[in-house]
Design a protein around this motif. Structure first.
Motif, PDB file in Angstrom:
ATOM      1  N   LEU A  73       8.838   0.847   3.800  1.00 11.75           N
ATOM      2  CA  LEU A  73       8.973  -0.230   4.772  1.00 11.75           C
ATOM      3  C   LEU A  73       8.602  -1.540   4.094  1.00 11.75           C
ATOM      4  O   LEU A  73       7.650  -1.583   3.299  1.00 11.75           O
ATOM      5  N   VAL A  74       9.325  -2.600   4.417  1.00 11.78           N
ATOM      6  CA  VAL A  74       8.915  -3.952   4.034  1.00 11.78           C
ATOM      7  C   VAL A  74       8.611  -4.696   5.327  1.00 11.78           C
ATOM      8  O   VAL A  74       9.465  -4.776   6.226  1.00 11.78           O
ATOM      9  N   LEU A  75       7.391  -5.169   5.456  1.00 11.57           N
ATOM     10  CA  LEU A  75       6.947  -5.772   6.708  1.00 11.57           C
ATOM     11  C   LEU A  75       7.421  -7.214   6.834  1.00 11.57           C
ATOM     12  O   LEU A  75       7.421  -7.974   5.868  1.00 11.57           O
ATOM     13  N   ARG A 127       0.846  -1.199   0.000  1.00  8.03           N
ATOM     14  CA  ARG A 127       0.000   0.000   0.000  1.00  8.03           C
ATOM     15  C   ARG A 127       0.877   1.242   0.000  1.00  8.03           C
ATOM     16  O   ARG A 127       2.015   1.222   0.453  1.00  8.03           O
ATOM     17  N   LYS A 128       0.303   2.317  -0.491  1.00  6.55           N
ATOM     18  CA  LYS A 128       0.955   3.615  -0.413  1.00  6.55           C
ATOM     19  C   LYS A 128       0.111   4.545   0.430  1.00  6.55           C
ATOM     20  O   LYS A 128      -1.131   4.460   0.442  1.00  6.55           O
ATOM     21  N   ILE A 129       0.782   5.411   1.156  1.00  6.54           N
ATOM     22  CA  ILE A 129       0.107   6.471   1.897  1.00  6.54           C
ATOM     23  C   ILE A 129       0.360   7.767   1.151  1.00  6.54           C
ATOM     24  O   ILE A 129       1.501   8.063   0.760  1.00  6.54           O
ATOM     25  N   GLY A 130      -0.681   8.513   0.926  1.00  5.48           N
ATOM     26  CA  GLY A 130      -0.548   9.782   0.228  1.00  5.48           C
ATOM     27  C   GLY A 130      -0.927  10.951   1.110  1.00  5.48           C
ATOM     28  O   GLY A 130      -1.579  10.783   2.149  1.00  5.48           O
ATOM     29  N   VAL A 164       5.227  -0.854   2.146  1.00  5.99           N
ATOM     30  CA  VAL A 164       4.464   0.324   2.550  1.00  5.99           C
ATOM     31  C   VAL A 164       5.264   1.558   2.163  1.00  5.99           C
ATOM     32  O   VAL A 164       6.363   1.796   2.683  1.00  5.99           O
ATOM     33  N   LEU A 165       4.730   2.328   1.225  1.00  2.07           N
ATOM     34  CA  LEU A 165       5.296   3.633   0.911  1.00  2.07           C
ATOM     35  C   LEU A 165       4.687   4.628   1.876  1.00  2.07           C
ATOM     36  O   LEU A 165       3.472   4.863   1.854  1.00  2.07           O
ATOM     37  N   THR A 166       5.521   5.219   2.732  1.00  2.00           N
ATOM     38  CA  THR A 166       4.995   5.960   3.883  1.00  2.00           C
ATOM     39  C   THR A 166       4.606   7.394   3.588  1.00  2.00           C
ATOM     40  O   THR A 166       3.971   8.031   4.420  1.00  2.00           O
ATOM     41  N   GLY A 167       4.953   7.924   2.426  1.00  2.00           N
ATOM     42  CA  GLY A 167       4.521   9.271   2.095  1.00  2.00           C
ATOM     43  C   GLY A 167       5.683  10.195   1.792  1.00  2.00           C
ATOM     44  O   GLY A 167       6.823   9.989   2.216  1.00  2.00           O
TER      45      GLY A 167
END
Length: 266
Positions: free
Chosen positions: A110-112, A59-62, A228-231
Motif C-alpha cells: 500500500l502507498v498511503l 514499514r513492513k509487517i512480518g 506499507v508492505l502488508t505481509g
C-alpha cells in the motif's frame, strides 16, 4: 535508559550486517520473550540508518501468514522499518553479496495518501487512507546464523528485513479487494509459492490496521507517502545467486527481480 543488553544485541546485528558474517541469536541476552527489548534494539538500528542519511519511507509487517509463522515457529505479527536504501526497481537485480541469507516472498504493498494516526485503526480507515496498491516482493534476510530465530530475534533484526520491490502497477484501492487476490510466485518457470490475500491475517487491510494502531500507540504513526508492505501471501522461498523470481497477483499484475550471479557487481 536502554540496557546494556539492548546495545550489545544492536552491536552484534550491526557487525553481522557490516561484515557479512551472521551472528548467534540475540534472544539469550534478554528475558524470555521480551519483545519490548527487541523493539528497543530495532530502534537503535533505525537511529543508525537515519544518522547515515537514509530516509525512512515506510514499514513492513512480518509474520502475517500462518505458513510463514509455522516456518519460523512464531505465533504473532511484527513490524520493521523500510529505508530508502532497501528499495529496488521492478525487473531490477540484487547485487551479488548484498544480503547474507536471502529468502523471498510475495505480498501486497500500500502507498498511503493520508496519515493514519488512530490508536484503534480499522481496515476501513486503511482503505480510506490508501492512495494506491501494488504487487510487491520482499526479500527478507537474517543477520542471525542459519535463520535460528524466535520472534525476539527477528524483531531485534528489523523484522528480518532486507530489500523490497514494488511492481510498476499503481492500482486504485477501489479496483481491488485485497483479501480476494490470488498470488503465484515463480522461480524461472517453476511455481514455488502460492497463496491468497486471506492468508495475510484474513485480509491485508487487517494487517495494515494492526500496524497503524500499533505504531500510533507507540507515537510513531504512519504518514502520507509511506509504503506499507502488508505481509506474505504464501511461504517464503530461499534465493541464491542467478535466481529470477516473478510474482503474479490477480487484479494487481506482476513484479520481477533477479539475483546477480556470483562474481557479478550488478
Amino acid at each position: 535508559m536502554m540496557s546494556t543488553a539492548v546495545h550489545k544485541a544492536a552491536e552484534l546485528l550491526a557487525t553481522a550486517a557490516d561484515t557479512g558474517t551472521p551472528c548467534p541469536p540475540v534472544r539469550d541476552l534478554f528475558a524470555d520473550g521480551d519483545i519490548d527489548a527487541a523493539y528497543a534494539v530495532q530502534r537503535l538500528h533505525a537511529e543508525r540508518e537515519l544518522a547515515a542519511g537514509h530516509r525512512l519511507i515506510g514499514r513492513k509487517i512480518g509474520l502475517t501468514s500462518p505458513a510463514v509463522q509455522r516456518q519460523l515457529g512464531v505465533d504473532q505479527p511484527d513490524f520493521g522499518a523500510l529505508f530508502s536504501t532497501m528499495a529496488l526497481a521492478d525487473d531490477g537485480s540484487v547485487p551479488a553479496g548484498r544480503l547474507l541469507q536471502p529468502k523471498i516472498e510475495a505480498e501486497i504493498a500500500l502507498v498511503l495518501g493520508a496519515d493514519l494516526t488512530g490508536r484503534d485503526c480499522t481496515p476501513a480507515d486503511v482503505r480510506a487512507a490508501t492512495a494506491s496498491v501494488s504487487p510487491a516482493l520482499e526479500i527478507v534476510d537474517s543477520r542471525i546464523a542459519d535463520w535460528d530465530i524466535t520472534i525476539v530475534d527477528t524483531v531485534a533484526d528489523n523484522a528480518s528485513s532486507g530489500l523490497f520491490v514494488l511492481g510498476d502497477a499503481r492500482v486504485s484501492i477501489g479496483d481491488v479487494e485485497p483479501a480476494a487476490v490470488e498470488m503465484r510466485l515463480y522461480r524461472g518457470a517453476e511455481l514455488v509459492s502460492e497463496g491468497s490475500g486471506r492468508d495475510c491475517l484474513g485480509d491485508p487491510l487487517n494487517a495494515a490496521a494492526w500496524l497503524a494502531s500499533t505504531l500510533a500507540r507507540r507515537g510513531e504513526p504512519l504518514r502520507a507517502g509511506d509504503v506499507v508492505l502488508t505481509g506474505a501471501l504464501g511461504p517464503m522461498v530461499p534465493a541464491v545467486a542467478g535466481d529470477v523470481f516473478t510474482a503474479r497477483i490477480s487484479d494487481l499484475g506482476s513484479v520481477r527481480i533477479s539475483f546477480a550471479p556470483d562474481g557479478s557487481a550488478s
